[in-house]
Design an enzyme around this catalytic site. Structure first.
Site, PDB file in Angstrom:
ATOM      1  N   ARG A  90      -5.291   2.361  20.180  1.00  0.00           N
ATOM      2  CA  ARG A  90      -5.453   2.422  18.687  1.00  0.00           C
ATOM      3  C   ARG A  90      -5.017   1.216  17.986  1.00  0.00           C
ATOM      4  O   ARG A  90      -5.693   0.892  16.775  1.00  0.00           O
ATOM      5  CB  ARG A  90      -4.434   3.853  18.054  1.00  0.00           C
ATOM      6  CG  ARG A  90      -4.897   4.871  18.577  1.00  0.00           C
ATOM      7  CD  ARG A  90      -3.903   6.083  17.967  1.00  0.00           C
ATOM      8  NE  ARG A  90      -3.966   5.852  16.431  1.00  0.00           N
ATOM      9  CZ  ARG A  90      -2.826   6.584  15.866  1.00  0.00           C
ATOM     10  NH1 ARG A  90      -2.061   7.286  16.224  1.00  0.00           N
ATOM     11  NH2 ARG A  90      -2.945   6.385  14.657  1.00  0.00           N
ATOM     12  N   GLU A 132       5.385   1.896  14.525  1.00  0.00           N
ATOM     13  CA  GLU A 132       6.289   1.119  14.069  1.00  0.00           C
ATOM     14  C   GLU A 132       5.967   0.196  12.676  1.00  0.00           C
ATOM     15  O   GLU A 132       7.095   0.026  12.188  1.00  0.00           O
ATOM     16  CB  GLU A 132       6.833   0.170  15.378  1.00  0.00           C
ATOM     17  CG  GLU A 132       7.955  -0.588  14.991  1.00  0.00           C
ATOM     18  CD  GLU A 132       8.411  -1.309  16.247  1.00  0.00           C
ATOM     19  OE1 GLU A 132       9.339  -2.327  16.219  1.00  0.00           O
ATOM     20  OE2 GLU A 132       8.145  -0.736  17.281  1.00  0.00           O
ATOM     21  N   ARG A 133       4.792  -0.063  12.572  1.00  0.00           N
ATOM     22  CA  ARG A 133       4.300  -1.005  11.438  1.00  0.00           C
ATOM     23  C   ARG A 133       4.589  -0.132  10.227  1.00  0.00           C
ATOM     24  O   ARG A 133       5.020  -0.488   9.180  1.00  0.00           O
ATOM     25  CB  ARG A 133       2.824  -1.482  11.487  1.00  0.00           C
ATOM     26  CG  ARG A 133       2.578  -2.420  12.501  1.00  0.00           C
ATOM     27  CD  ARG A 133       1.094  -2.849  12.445  1.00  0.00           C
ATOM     28  NE  ARG A 133       0.774  -3.516  11.282  1.00  0.00           N
ATOM     29  CZ  ARG A 133       0.179  -2.909  10.393  1.00  0.00           C
ATOM     30  NH1 ARG A 133      -0.572  -1.821  10.306  1.00  0.00           N
ATOM     31  NH2 ARG A 133      -0.231  -3.926   9.405  1.00  0.00           N
ATOM     32  N   GLU A 169      -1.191   5.200  23.547  1.00  0.00           N
ATOM     33  CA  GLU A 169      -1.536   5.254  22.113  1.00  0.00           C
ATOM     34  C   GLU A 169      -1.988   3.942  21.582  1.00  0.00           C
ATOM     35  O   GLU A 169      -2.577   3.679  20.832  1.00  0.00           O
ATOM     36  CB  GLU A 169      -0.662   5.778  21.469  1.00  0.00           C
ATOM     37  CG  GLU A 169      -1.055   6.163  19.859  1.00  0.00           C
ATOM     38  CD  GLU A 169      -0.323   7.360  19.000  1.00  0.00           C
ATOM     39  OE1 GLU A 169      -0.301   7.597  18.288  1.00  0.00           O
ATOM     40  OE2 GLU A 169       0.443   8.098  19.983  1.00  0.00           O
ATOM     41  N   ASN A 170      -0.954   2.998  21.888  1.00  0.00           N
ATOM     42  CA  ASN A 170      -0.810   1.571  21.357  1.00  0.00           C
ATOM     43  C   ASN A 170      -2.405   0.714  21.859  1.00  0.00           C
ATOM     44  O   ASN A 170      -3.027   0.249  21.143  1.00  0.00           O
ATOM     45  CB  ASN A 170       0.200   0.601  21.580  1.00  0.00           C
ATOM     46  CG  ASN A 170       1.452   1.017  20.579  1.00  0.00           C
ATOM     47  OD1 ASN A 170       0.975   0.298  19.412  1.00  0.00           O
ATOM     48  ND2 ASN A 170       2.231   1.914  20.851  1.00  0.00           N
ATOM     49  N   SER A 190       0.670  -1.199   0.008  1.00  0.00           N
ATOM     50  CA  SER A 190       0.058   0.079  -0.022  1.00  0.00           C
ATOM     51  C   SER A 190       0.977   1.210  -0.113  1.00  0.00           C
ATOM     52  O   SER A 190       0.622   2.092  -0.682  1.00  0.00           O
ATOM     53  CB  SER A 190      -0.828   0.020   1.359  1.00  0.00           C
ATOM     54  OG  SER A 190      -1.616   1.127   1.330  1.00  0.00           O
ATOM     55  N   GLY A 216       1.899   5.763  -0.890  1.00  0.00           N
ATOM     56  CA  GLY A 216       2.673   6.615   0.118  1.00  0.00           C
ATOM     57  C   GLY A 216       2.377   6.379   1.397  1.00  0.00           C
ATOM     58  O   GLY A 216       1.520   5.512   1.693  1.00  0.00           O
TER      59      GLY A 216
END
Length: 304
Positions: free
Chosen positions: A133, A96-97, A129-130, A70, A75
């Site tokens: 989300r 990180e992904r 945040e992790n 993707s 982008g």
């Protein structure tokens, strides 16, 4: 299109500003800090290190390949977030992904939001945040909660306010860490759900947890069936012989089967047995006792 080009050019301009030793921004009060904080900046991937506070430890290779594809086509749609460590040196806070997938594609830079944060703030930002989300598994969430409690030194009540979760929810996740590591791994790999784990927590001895866990996995027991299994085990006063055989638990017959099986029996004028597994799959068994009976059933079923 013009707006996108202008924004990208702005990111490159800020990137050049950050590479100028005379404009090394270390705090929000430094000169030009207002131009950087809150804006998207194109950063060199080589200037970014991964976050040691990252709660996610499993990254699905196939999912990363899909994200990389993707990114190759479209982008980076959503910038990552980093914190500044030193001159032209940054650390991931989230994303990180996207960071890993961008490296797989061979990109040289990545759009990023820059934050100024100390280690404790970075840990809290990354974990919270992790939790909110990302699609973390239950054990990763539990470990994140435990790290926040241990390293930020907050109570479960304060943690509840910070992450926007009920205290009972946090407690249920934390209890999962009492499971045997093998069961925790099984949950992370998707062999059992959090509901299964919560039922098995009620077994004190780790060895017995493992025995019942193997029973659950090998027999594809649902959460309700697992709860029945644990109850039967406890009522047996932990009889060791119970663990060496398949424990029978009552299975609930789905409503659509209950409604349809009588008409099927009537249509075939035969006994019909239906069994279902935890994943919703099942089988219909129609016994026969002679060649003639088989031919009769075949004719009814096929119309031939």
């Amino acid at each position: 299109m013009a707006k996108a080009t202008k924004k990208q050019a702005l990111g490159r301009g800020l990137s050049a500003l950050l590479k100028d030793p005379e404009n090394d921004i270390q705090s929000v009060s430094d000169k030009n800090a207002d131009k950087v904080i809150g804006n998207v900046v194109e950063l060199d991937l080589g200037a970014i290190e991964v976050n040691p506070f990252q709660p996610r430890s499993n990254f699905n290779d196939e999912a990363l390949e899909e994200l990389a594809s993707s990114i190759r086509e479209l982008g980076i749609i959503q910038p990552i977030t980093v914190r500044k460590l030193d001159f032209n040196k940054y650390q991931l806070v989230s994303g990180e992904r996207r960071f890993r997938a961008s490296k797989m594609v061979g990109l040289g830079t990545i759009p990023a939001y820059i934050r100024i944060a100390n280690d404790q703030e970075s840990l809290e930002m990354a974990l919270v945040e992790n939790i909110q989300r990302q699609d973390l598994d239950p054990i990763e969430i539990a470990l994140s909660y435990q790290r926040l409690i241990d390293e930020i030194e907050v109570t479960q009540e304060k943690l509840s306010d910070r992450v926007g979760k009920k205290r009972s929810t946090i407690t249920n996740y934390l209890r999962l860490l009492k499971l045997h590591p093998i069961i925790q791994t099984g949950m992370r790999d998707g062999f059992i759900s959090m509901g299964h784990g919560r039922a098995l927590i009620n077994i004190e001895k780790k060895k017995d947890q493992i025995d019942l866990y193997e029973n659950v996995v090998s027999n594809s027991l649902s959460v309700r069936e697992t709860e029945q299994l644990v109850k039967a085990y406890q009522e047996s006063k932990k009889d060791p012989s119970l663990l060496n055989k398949k424990v029978q638990v009552s299975k609930e017959t789905p409503g659509y089967i209950s409604k349809g099986i009588d008409s099927l029996k009537e249509h075939l004028s035969a006994k019909v047995d239906v069994s279902t597994s935890a994943n919703g799959k099942g089988k219909i068994v129609i016994p026969f006792h002679s060649k003639e009976e088989f031919q009769r059933l075949r004719k009814l079923l096929t119309g031939e």
